[in-house]
Design an enzyme around this catalytic site. Sequence first.
Site, short mmCIF file in Angstrom:
data_model
loop_
_atom_site.label_atom_id
_atom_site.label_comp_id
_atom_site.label_asym_id
_atom_site.label_seq_id
_atom_site.Cartn_x
_atom_site.Cartn_y
_atom_site.Cartn_z
N TYR A 145 19.71 53.32 -11.29
CA TYR A 145 18.90 54.23 -10.48
C TYR A 145 19.04 53.96 -8.98
CZ TYR A 145 16.77 54.54 -15.10
OH TYR A 145 16.58 54.66 -16.46
N LYS A 187 16.00 22.91 -11.18
CA LYS A 187 14.82 23.67 -10.77
C LYS A 187 14.08 24.11 -12.02
CE LYS A 187 12.12 25.33 -7.60
NZ LYS A 187 11.22 24.39 -6.88
N ASP A 220 14.92 21.81 -4.15
CA ASP A 220 14.27 21.79 -2.85
C ASP A 220 14.05 20.37 -2.37
OD1 ASP A 220 12.60 21.64 -5.04
OD2 ASP A 220 11.11 23.05 -4.27
N ASP A 244 26.98 24.88 -4.39
CA ASP A 244 27.51 25.60 -3.23
C ASP A 244 26.62 25.35 -2.01
OD1 ASP A 244 28.94 27.31 -1.62
OD2 ASP A 244 28.52 29.12 -2.76
N ASP A 248 27.43 22.69 1.50
CA ASP A 248 27.43 23.18 2.88
C ASP A 248 26.39 22.43 3.71
OD1 ASP A 248 29.37 24.93 2.13
OD2 ASP A 248 28.33 26.74 2.73
#
Length: 354
Positions: A145, A187, A220, A244, A248
Amino acid sequence: MREHRIAAIPGDGIGNEVLPEALRVLDRVGAAHGFRLAATVLPWSCERYLTDGAMMPADGLDRLREHDAVFLGAVGYPGVPDHVSLWGLLIPIRRAFGQYVNMRPIRLFDGITGPLRDATPRMVDMVVVRENNEGEYSEIGGRLYQGTPEEFAVQQSTFTRRGTERIMRFAFELAAERSGRVASATKSNGIIHTMPFWDEVFGEFAAAHPDLSTEQLHIDALAAGFVLNPARFDVIVASNLFGDILSDLGAAVAGSIGIAPSANLNPSGSHPSMFEPVHGSAPDIAGRGVANPIGQIWSGALMLRHLGHEAAAREVESAIETVLATTDARTPDLGGTASTTEMTDEIIRALPSA
């Protein structure tokens, strides 16, 4: 003289500047150690996509399969969406060739002032082992949609026991070779199915390796730990998305993403592995000759090690260490004024065989 067939893909932006410089270093050390890298340059890129409608030709994977390794510069260009460039070149190579390990070393070198006030090189020396073929980077899903108030998008994460076990096995074996410490990114307090499964497999490997020190941390808290106490970590095993992001962040903690390398490994050797710097194509500085070549050169050292040339790989890494520790040669990302070529020249001069 032993010869290795290398598929060299400069790609986009600064990839066209740093990859040839790295090959200069590898050619020099190869001549000194009795091997040769026969590089075939393949102009597969976003520029090709804009002219031909595809990042690489239809038989691209078959052509790469004939090589011993793939040496990639960077992918990405303004006007070509990232999902087009990545899924048109990088990700198909990783998956078709079973490169299920993405290994990203992170080091703060002597001579580089990182952003962390009290960090020393001894405190920042770790490796992120990222699952590279499944997880959150799945093609399963879709949108419905589009363009209406009822529009929605679904993206499915996929974690298989085979895929999860093999990345854990690699990480635990690597930890045994290093400090004996391995941490897992999770997590499971918010992601109810895949992350508890990931934790269970990690727990199985931890129980089977009582000689190793293991811990699992929510992503986190782990990211905060990279900044607050990087010395806590050595080998970190993570899913595709978490690995990933962490790698970084680790490159930033080490002073510049311009120095960070990576290896997309097929540990069995049944297909070629691929080696690339972590940095992107950096279109804002492309063409100016100021890109940092260290990430590409260090990735080349990882390639040499994978091809069986441990001594040559150590020489390249030692040359990088020497230049950063004993000279003022720095590209702008490290606060200096050296050009890409000048930085490479310094590294070549630091090779024992120079």
